[in-house]
Design a protein around this motif. Structure first.
Motif, PDB file in Angstrom:
ATOM      1  N   LEU A  26       0.916  -1.199  -0.116  1.00  0.00           N
ATOM      2  CA  LEU A  26      -0.060   0.031   0.120  1.00  0.00           C
ATOM      3  C   LEU A  26       0.839   1.168   0.061  1.00  0.00           C
ATOM      4  N   ASN A  27       0.536   2.376  -0.756  1.00  0.00           N
ATOM      5  CA  ASN A  27       1.160   3.543  -0.862  1.00  0.00           C
ATOM      6  C   ASN A  27       0.290   4.473   0.174  1.00  0.00           C
ATOM      7  N   ILE A  28       0.755   5.120   0.912  1.00  0.00           N
ATOM      8  CA  ILE A  28      -0.067   6.105   1.431  1.00  0.00           C
ATOM      9  C   ILE A  28       0.638   7.653   1.628  1.00  0.00           C
ATOM     10  N   LEU A  29       0.149   8.496   1.153  1.00  0.00           N
ATOM     11  CA  LEU A  29       0.513   9.703   0.925  1.00  0.00           C
ATOM     12  C   LEU A  29       0.190  10.558   2.198  1.00  0.00           C
ATOM     13  N   VAL A  30       1.171  11.286   2.683  1.00  0.00           N
ATOM     14  CA  VAL A  30       0.724  12.347   3.854  1.00  0.00           C
ATOM     15  C   VAL A  30       0.910  13.700   3.054  1.00  0.00           C
ATOM     16  N   ASP A  31      -0.101  14.361   3.013  1.00  0.00           N
ATOM     17  CA  ASP A  31       0.025  15.756   2.340  1.00  0.00           C
ATOM     18  C   ASP A  31       0.191  15.681   0.994  1.00  0.00           C
ATOM     19  N   ILE A  32      -0.709  16.430   0.025  1.00  0.00           N
ATOM     20  CA  ILE A  32      -0.499  16.558  -1.357  1.00  0.00           C
ATOM     21  C   ILE A  32      -0.184  17.937  -1.763  1.00  0.00           C
ATOM     22  N   GLY A  33       0.837  18.710  -1.488  1.00  0.00           N
ATOM     23  CA  GLY A  33       1.128  19.811  -1.687  1.00  0.00           C
ATOM     24  C   GLY A  33       1.493  20.332  -3.217  1.00  0.00           C
ATOM     25  N   PRO A  34       1.742  21.631  -3.498  1.00  0.00           N
ATOM     26  CA  PRO A  34       1.738  22.210  -5.014  1.00  0.00           C
ATOM     27  C   PRO A  34       2.957  21.392  -5.551  1.00  0.00           C
ATOM     28  N   ASP A  35       3.981  20.853  -4.981  1.00  0.00           N
ATOM     29  CA  ASP A  35       4.809  19.951  -5.704  1.00  0.00           C
ATOM     30  C   ASP A  35       4.621  18.566  -6.031  1.00  0.00           C
ATOM     31  N   LEU A  48       6.363  12.031  -9.934  1.00  0.00           N
ATOM     32  CA  LEU A  48       7.220  11.825 -11.299  1.00  0.00           C
ATOM     33  C   LEU A  48       8.786  11.396 -11.066  1.00  0.00           C
ATOM     34  N   ARG A  49       9.224  12.319  -9.727  1.00  0.00           N
ATOM     35  CA  ARG A  49      10.801  12.066  -9.390  1.00  0.00           C
ATOM     36  C   ARG A  49      10.877  10.521  -8.745  1.00  0.00           C
ATOM     37  N   HIS A  50       9.794  10.146  -7.941  1.00  0.00           N
ATOM     38  CA  HIS A  50       9.857   8.623  -7.563  1.00  0.00           C
ATOM     39  C   HIS A  50       9.260   7.730  -8.149  1.00  0.00           C
ATOM     40  N   GLU A  51       8.754   8.090  -9.322  1.00  0.00           N
ATOM     41  CA  GLU A  51       8.211   7.017 -10.223  1.00  0.00           C
ATOM     42  C   GLU A  51       7.059   6.164  -9.575  1.00  0.00           C
ATOM     43  N   VAL A  52       6.065   6.859  -9.022  1.00  0.00           N
ATOM     44  CA  VAL A  52       5.143   6.300  -7.925  1.00  0.00           C
ATOM     45  C   VAL A  52       3.889   5.819  -9.180  1.00  0.00           C
ATOM     46  N   GLU A  53       3.648   4.839  -9.046  1.00  0.00           N
ATOM     47  CA  GLU A  53       2.686   4.080 -10.236  1.00  0.00           C
ATOM     48  C   GLU A  53       1.222   3.973  -9.753  1.00  0.00           C
ATOM     49  N   HIS A  54       1.146   3.870  -8.232  1.00  0.00           N
ATOM     50  CA  HIS A  54      -0.394   3.735  -7.761  1.00  0.00           C
ATOM     51  C   HIS A  54       0.011   4.485  -6.213  1.00  0.00           C
ATOM     52  N   LEU A  55      -1.386   4.801  -5.805  1.00  0.00           N
ATOM     53  CA  LEU A  55      -1.429   5.644  -4.774  1.00  0.00           C
ATOM     54  C   LEU A  55      -2.740   5.371  -4.021  1.00  0.00           C
ATOM     55  N   ASP A  56      -2.675   4.546  -2.890  1.00  0.00           N
ATOM     56  CA  ASP A  56      -4.038   3.956  -2.224  1.00  0.00           C
ATOM     57  C   ASP A  56      -4.819   5.046  -1.475  1.00  0.00           C
ATOM     58  N   ALA A  57      -4.059   5.823  -0.594  1.00  0.00           N
ATOM     59  CA  ALA A  57      -4.982   6.838   0.117  1.00  0.00           C
ATOM     60  C   ALA A  57      -4.017   8.100   0.445  1.00  0.00           C
ATOM     61  N   ILE A  58      -4.876   9.239   0.769  1.00  0.00           N
ATOM     62  CA  ILE A  58      -3.970  10.429   1.321  1.00  0.00           C
ATOM     63  C   ILE A  58      -4.494  10.791   2.696  1.00  0.00           C
ATOM     64  N   LEU A  59      -3.619  11.037   3.276  1.00  0.00           N
ATOM     65  CA  LEU A  59      -3.721  11.591   4.850  1.00  0.00           C
ATOM     66  C   LEU A  59      -3.296  13.035   4.679  1.00  0.00           C
TER      67      LEU A  59
END
Length: 256
Positions: A46-55, A61-72
């Motif tokens: 599972l890929n969990i993102l903490v915050d989704i800012g302007p970058d 793209l920098r980290h080649e993330v291909e899936h994202l399951d949830a955002i906190l």
């Protein structure tokens, strides 16, 4: 789990536009900071993102993330939610709405600022999100059973959330945490906490204040994030920190 620091800078990032101070002019890659965000990857994938800012787009793209399951979401200031429109790429490849967890204040702000996402519409290609208000829950679980414990804190007079994910506690933009919430943080192996600069600030922990929280929680390792150019150069500040405390930097990955 694996934790990747996607960004460790404050709202302006580092370097700051048009600033020629020693930090903003530094050639040390550790002094180049995108807006604060982290990616937590669990053993189950599972890929969990903490915050989704302007970058956000650049970070994915920098980290080649291909899936994202949830955002906190910690809170809805623009440096923490300004990348929300770009979830539509994940909507497209994953064929589902993005699950976003947040408190009531952040929910109200997103419904206002990103109304076009949540209003009924027939326009194809807009972002799709499902908001989950976790203000009043003791904990919640993601699809793989990962348990998340909200940590309530204050950012001046704005209620915000930190999160405990297993042995990780992540708190940013706070300047006050009640004793009862500190108790939720105890026993964590890793604490990530904000410190804007060395001098006191009206809405963020200063470095001495963050070190005081670290001393109370007593994690095995602590990382400082949400750092401004006023903190000083990474190499210089790191020499001043106690054992077990480290300035986080963009692209740093740790395993817990």
């Amino acid at each position: 789990m694996k934790v990747t620091f996607l960004g460790t800078g404050t709202s302006q990032g580092v370097p700051v536009i048009a600033c020629r101070c020693d930090v903003c002019s530094s050639h040390d890659v550790r002094d180049k900071r995108l807006r604060t965000s982290a990616l937590v990857s669990t053993d189950s994938g599972l890929n969990i993102l903490v915050d989704i800012g302007p970058d956000f787009r650049q970070q994915m793209l920098r980290h080649e993330v291909e899936h994202l399951d949830a955002i906190l979401v910690t809170h809805a200031h623009r440096d923490h939610v300004g990348g929300l429109d770009d979830i539509r790429s994940f909507n497209y490849v994953q064929h589902r709405k993005m699950d976003i967890y947040l408190n009531g204040e952040a929910r109200t702000a997103l419904l206002r600022d990103y109304h076009y996402i949540f209003e009924p519409h027939q326009f194809p290609g807009l972002p799709e999100a499902e908001l989950h208000d976790v203000t009043d829950v003791a904990d919640f679980h993601l699809a793989d059973g990962t348990r998340i414990v909200p940590i309530h804190a204050m950012h001046k007079d704005l209620p915000i959330l930190g999160y405990r994910i297993g042995d990780l506690v992540y708190v940013t933009d706070a300047n006050h945490i009640d004793d009862a919430e500190l108790e939720k943080m105890r026993g964590a192996k890793v604490l990530v906490i904000n410190a804007l600069r060395k001098a006191k600030h009206f809405s963020h922990f200063s470095l001495p204040e963050a070190l005081e929280v670290i001393a109370r929680v007593q994690p095995r390792q602590a990382f400082i994030t949400h750092i401004s150019h006023e903190m000083g150069r990474h190499a210089d500040v790191q020499k001043e920190l106690p054992e077990g405390v480290q300035l986080a930097c963009d692209n740093l990955t740790i395993e817990i």
